[in-house]
Motif scaffolding. Structure first.
Motif, PDB file in Angstrom:
ATOM      1  N   MET A   9      67.130 -11.987  75.920  1.00  6.55           N
ATOM      2  CA  MET A   9      65.813 -12.488  75.549  1.00  6.55           C
ATOM      3  C   MET A   9      65.680 -13.925  76.048  1.00  6.55           C
ATOM      4  O   MET A   9      66.403 -14.816  75.600  1.00  6.55           O
ATOM      5  N   GLN A  11      63.229 -17.348  76.747  1.00  7.46           N
ATOM      6  CA  GLN A  11      62.108 -18.040  76.134  1.00  7.46           C
ATOM      7  C   GLN A  11      61.366 -18.848  77.209  1.00  7.46           C
ATOM      8  O   GLN A  11      61.936 -19.185  78.248  1.00  7.46           O
ATOM      9  N   GLY A  43      52.038 -11.503  74.508  1.00  5.24           N
ATOM     10  CA  GLY A  43      52.679 -12.576  75.254  1.00  5.24           C
ATOM     11  C   GLY A  43      51.787 -13.054  76.378  1.00  5.24           C
ATOM     12  O   GLY A  43      50.782 -12.417  76.708  1.00  5.24           O
ATOM     13  N   HIS A  63      63.730  -9.480  78.388  1.00  8.39           N
ATOM     14  CA  HIS A  63      62.440  -9.702  77.737  1.00  8.39           C
ATOM     15  C   HIS A  63      62.127 -11.195  77.726  1.00  8.39           C
ATOM     16  O   HIS A  63      63.026 -12.028  77.583  1.00  8.39           O
ATOM     17  N   ASP A  64      60.833 -11.532  77.880  1.00  6.53           N
ATOM     18  CA  ASP A  64      60.352 -12.895  77.671  1.00  6.53           C
ATOM     19  C   ASP A  64      59.771 -12.956  76.264  1.00  6.53           C
ATOM     20  O   ASP A  64      58.753 -12.312  75.991  1.00  6.53           O
ATOM     21  N   SER A  65      60.378 -13.720  75.383  1.00  7.65           N
ATOM     22  CA  SER A  65      59.833 -13.852  74.032  1.00  7.65           C
ATOM     23  C   SER A  65      58.640 -14.797  74.053  1.00  7.65           C
ATOM     24  O   SER A  65      58.714 -15.892  74.600  1.00  7.65           O
ATOM     25  N   THR A  68      58.708 -18.854  70.128  1.00  6.19           N
ATOM     26  CA  THR A  68      59.798 -19.804  70.345  1.00  6.19           C
ATOM     27  C   THR A  68      60.738 -19.730  69.151  1.00  6.19           C
ATOM     28  O   THR A  68      60.333 -19.959  68.014  1.00  6.19           O
ATOM     29  N   HIS A  69      61.980 -19.380  69.436  1.00  5.94           N
ATOM     30  CA  HIS A  69      62.991 -19.241  68.389  1.00  5.94           C
ATOM     31  C   HIS A  69      63.836 -20.510  68.312  1.00  5.94           C
ATOM     32  O   HIS A  69      63.932 -21.250  69.289  1.00  5.94           O
TER      33      HIS A  69
END
Length: 131
Positions: A9, A11, A43, A63-65, A68-69
């Motif tokens: 994943m 970001q 997204g 995957h592009d989250s 923002t984690h």
């Protein structure tokens, strides 16, 4: 049948750049399929919703989250790449560490005559080993 697939994943829309870099740099790597977020989201349009890829022959999902984690990749998870010759070991080590960092420089650590561990410019870790 139950099946587990490594999942990366990214970001801030970095997935496509990472995929392009891996396909260009790591032998046996290719994009199998890719789906992108459309104008309807959720997204940003054009970023990677889901990609099925092979990295050095290993199936991986990407995957592009759009969220923002507070976490990112950690070196406790890495790709372990066995190389057949010293030139390829050195090339991969140099290419993958460029813009990233060296966690263990190429050296003889006892279990391998030439081994190194790097974090690439996207934060993904790679252990490079001369067989």
């Amino acid at each position: 049948m139950t099946k587990a697939t490594p999942f990366l994943m990214f970001q801030h829309g970095k997935a496509q750049s990472a995929l392009d870099f891996y396909v260009e740099t790591v032998p046996g790597s290719r994009i199998v399929s890719i789906e992108r977020f459309g104008a309807e989201g959720p997204g940003p349009e054009g970023t990677v919703l889901r990609a099925h890829v092979e990295i050095a022959g290993q199936p991986v999902m990407v995957h592009d989250s759009f969220i923002t984690h507070g976490f990112d990749f950690t070196p406790s998870w890495s790709f372990f790449v066995d190389c057949d010759d010293e030139a390829e070991t050195d090339r991969l080590f140099d290419a993958l560490s460029a813009g990233g960092g060296v966690l263990m420089p190429l050296d003889n650590y006892g279990w391998s005559r030439r081994f190194g561990w790097v974090s690439d410019k996207f934060g993904v870790s790679w252990q490079i080993n001369l067989q």
